[in-house]
Design an enzyme around this catalytic site. Structure first.
Site, PDB file in Angstrom:
ATOM      1  N   GLU A  47      -9.223  -6.560  11.915  1.00 51.75           N
ATOM      2  CA  GLU A  47      -9.207  -7.063  10.733  1.00 51.75           C
ATOM      3  C   GLU A  47      -8.177  -7.834  10.510  1.00 51.75           C
ATOM      4  O   GLU A  47      -7.033  -8.151  11.042  1.00 51.75           O
ATOM      5  CB  GLU A  47      -8.707  -5.756   9.486  1.00 51.75           C
ATOM      6  CG  GLU A  47      -8.422  -6.127   8.084  1.00 51.75           C
ATOM      7  CD  GLU A  47      -7.591  -5.222   7.300  1.00 51.75           C
ATOM      8  OE1 GLU A  47      -7.007  -4.369   7.695  1.00 51.75           O
ATOM      9  OE2 GLU A  47      -8.094  -5.277   6.033  1.00 51.75           O
ATOM     10  N   ASN A 107     -11.271 -10.162   1.739  1.00 53.68           N
ATOM     11  CA  ASN A 107     -11.000  -9.711   3.140  1.00 53.68           C
ATOM     12  C   ASN A 107     -12.289  -9.518   3.885  1.00 53.68           C
ATOM     13  O   ASN A 107     -13.198  -8.746   3.544  1.00 53.68           O
ATOM     14  CB  ASN A 107     -10.288  -8.249   2.847  1.00 53.68           C
ATOM     15  CG  ASN A 107      -9.704  -7.856   4.300  1.00 53.68           C
ATOM     16  OD1 ASN A 107     -10.057  -8.370   5.385  1.00 53.68           O
ATOM     17  ND2 ASN A 107      -8.748  -7.105   4.150  1.00 53.68           N
ATOM     18  N   LYS A 124     -14.775  -6.930   2.569  1.00 54.00           N
ATOM     19  CA  LYS A 124     -14.283  -5.530   2.238  1.00 54.00           C
ATOM     20  C   LYS A 124     -14.580  -5.219   0.844  1.00 54.00           C
ATOM     21  O   LYS A 124     -14.118  -5.723  -0.226  1.00 54.00           O
ATOM     22  CB  LYS A 124     -12.671  -5.622   2.572  1.00 54.00           C
ATOM     23  CG  LYS A 124     -12.055  -4.187   2.354  1.00 54.00           C
ATOM     24  CD  LYS A 124     -10.817  -4.473   3.116  1.00 54.00           C
ATOM     25  CE  LYS A 124      -9.999  -3.031   3.349  1.00 54.00           C
ATOM     26  NZ  LYS A 124      -8.531  -3.424   3.489  1.00 54.00           N
ATOM     27  N   GLU A 143      -3.076  -5.687  -1.397  1.00 56.43           N
ATOM     28  CA  GLU A 143      -4.489  -6.122  -1.302  1.00 56.43           C
ATOM     29  C   GLU A 143      -5.125  -6.530  -2.433  1.00 56.43           C
ATOM     30  O   GLU A 143      -5.929  -7.409  -2.517  1.00 56.43           O
ATOM     31  CB  GLU A 143      -5.373  -5.263  -0.300  1.00 56.43           C
ATOM     32  CG  GLU A 143      -4.967  -5.277   1.383  1.00 56.43           C
ATOM     33  CD  GLU A 143      -5.957  -4.612   2.164  1.00 56.43           C
ATOM     34  OE1 GLU A 143      -7.056  -5.212   1.907  1.00 56.43           O
ATOM     35  OE2 GLU A 143      -5.605  -4.014   2.973  1.00 56.43           O
ATOM     36  N   CYS A 169     -11.268  -1.476   7.482  1.00 59.39           N
ATOM     37  CA  CYS A 169     -10.210  -0.910   7.451  1.00 59.39           C
ATOM     38  C   CYS A 169     -10.241   0.338   6.540  1.00 59.39           C
ATOM     39  O   CYS A 169     -10.960   1.458   6.901  1.00 59.39           O
ATOM     40  CB  CYS A 169      -8.906  -1.655   7.149  1.00 59.39           C
ATOM     41  SG  CYS A 169      -7.458  -0.715   7.286  1.00 59.39           S
ATOM     42  N   ASN A 194      -5.606  -2.620   9.853  1.00 54.37           N
ATOM     43  CA  ASN A 194      -4.561  -2.633   9.881  1.00 54.37           C
ATOM     44  C   ASN A 194      -3.756  -1.289   9.007  1.00 54.37           C
ATOM     45  O   ASN A 194      -3.843  -1.576   7.741  1.00 54.37           O
ATOM     46  CB  ASN A 194      -3.870  -3.795   9.137  1.00 54.37           C
ATOM     47  CG  ASN A 194      -4.028  -5.360   9.845  1.00 54.37           C
ATOM     48  OD1 ASN A 194      -3.262  -5.746  10.302  1.00 54.37           O
ATOM     49  ND2 ASN A 194      -5.332  -5.666   9.941  1.00 54.37           N
TER      50      ASN A 194
HETATM   51  N1  CDT Z   1      -5.707  -2.616   5.591  1.00 56.52           N
HETATM   52  C1  CDT Z   1      -6.175  -1.380   5.027  1.00 56.52           C
HETATM   53  O1  CDT Z   1      -6.967  -1.181   4.293  1.00 56.52           O
HETATM   54  N2  CDT Z   1      -5.028  -0.455   5.198  1.00 56.52           N
HETATM   55  C2  CDT Z   1      -5.054   0.873   4.537  1.00 56.52           C
HETATM   56  C3  CDT Z   1      -3.617   1.290   4.446  1.00 56.52           C
HETATM   57  C4  CDT Z   1      -3.047   1.102   3.427  1.00 56.52           C
HETATM   58  S1  CDT Z   1      -3.328   2.072   1.889  1.00 56.52           S
HETATM   59  C5  CDT Z   1      -2.181   1.548   0.868  1.00 56.52           C
HETATM   60  C6  CDT Z   1      -5.945   1.935   5.335  1.00 56.52           C
HETATM   61  O2  CDT Z   1      -6.545   2.505   4.837  1.00 56.52           O
HETATM   62  O3  CDT Z   1      -5.660   2.014   6.610  1.00 56.52           O
END
Ligand code: CDT
Length: 310
Positions: A47, A107, A124, A143, A169, A194
């Protein structure tokens, strides 16, 4: 005809805030070549693979914020990836921040086939975090400020000998992600992530971050009889620690390859796209066993439904 495709997950270590696109693309190219040297015909990058994970900061300078987005794909900086893909005959999934000509921000991930041509785009859907910064946090997760929810649904593409899908993600935590693609017969779901430790400020959950990563990917694979390739951006990125353990998961739910570092690392597996068939024909024969009429009683009503008081 065999439908086995050696697939790579190209996990990425931290990307510094000051790292240029040229430097990042050079790292991706090196991993693409390594994947190819091990026989891979498809490589899954992460990502937002072209920049640092900027939603950890409140960025008020518009020009600085814009610098993290791609306004065209390929661009001059990313073109070498497409050229190398064509030269080597290897497809790829690439995540990046997208700024459209009419100023929408997503995203995004694209799927590029073995001729270096873009065959699919996904934006996303499940955006975690907040739109406004939280007080007293070393890192934010903004995000919802920097992206709009994806508007392309969860399509699948018939390409590279299989039925391919993409997610990004946080999508991996939602069964709907896989099921919408599962209902279209998906055979491989590609997904970059991430995942910072401590993002929820909840200690008990924090210690389970890596477990929940695998739990989500393995459940999605098994319950939809599909391969799932999960690729992390990980390590200590600008002081934010992110989980690794990228995996390739078989339709049985078993992990068949796993990264062991929190750096740039390529893992590979020979993925038989026909392997999901035994599950699709038996325990997860959707046509035979699903009961959509029962599900719609709930799902046709919007929002969260709380049980009534006894
Ligand atoms: N990038 C991403 O979507 N990360 C989320 C963690 C953050 S939730 C505040 C995940 O689900 O891994």
């Amino acid at each position: 005809m065999t439908r086995k495709i050696i697939t790579a997950s190209a996990q990425m270590g931290p990307i510094a805030r000051a790292e240029t696109r040229t430097q990042t693309v050079a790292r991706l190219l090196e991993m693409m070549r390594e994947a190819h040297s091990r026989g891979a015909r498809l490589v899954v990058f992460t990502e937002m693979a072209l920049t640092t994970f900027f939603p950890r900061w409140m960025i008020e300078d518009e020009a600085e914020l814009d610098s993290f987005y791609e306004t065209e794909m390929p661009s001059a900086a990313t073109l070498p990836l497409f050229e190398e893909s064509k030269r080597l005959g290897i497809g790829f999934y690439l995540g990046y921040a997208e700024l459209t000509p009419d100023q929408h921000r997503y995203n995004t991930a694209i799927l590029v086939d073995q001729t270096g041509s873009i065959v699919g785009k996904y934006r996303k859907v499940h955006l975690p975090g907040w739109a406004e910064p939280l007080p007293n946090r070393p890192f934010q997760h903004l995000e919802k400020r920097y992206y709009e929810p994806g508007n392309l649904g969860f399509p699948v593409w018939r390409t590279m000998g299989g039925i391919m899908g993409m997610a990004i993600c946080n999508d991996r935590r939602w069964p709907e992600t896989y099921r919408v693609m599962g209902l279209q017969g998906v055979e491989m779901v590609m997904l970059g992530y991430n995942t910072p430790f401590g993002h929820l400020n909840q200690q008990p959950m924090d210690s389970l971050t890596l477990f929940h990563n695998h739990l989500s990917l393995q459940a999605g694979a098994y319950q939809n009889a599909t391969w799932v390739v999960g690729t992390a951006k990980c390590g200590n990125e600008e002081g934010s620690q992110m989980g690794g353990q990228s995996v390739i998961v078989a339709p049985s739910g078993e992990i068949v390859a796993q990264a062991v570092t929190v750096e740039d690392e390529v893992i590979t597996a020979k993925c038989d796209l026909d392997m999901g068939r035994i599950y699709k024909d038996t325990v997860f024969n959707f046509a035979l066993h699903r009961r959509p009429e029962a599900y719609t009683l709930i799902t046709e009503r919007a929002g969260v439904i709380l049980p009534e008081e006894p």
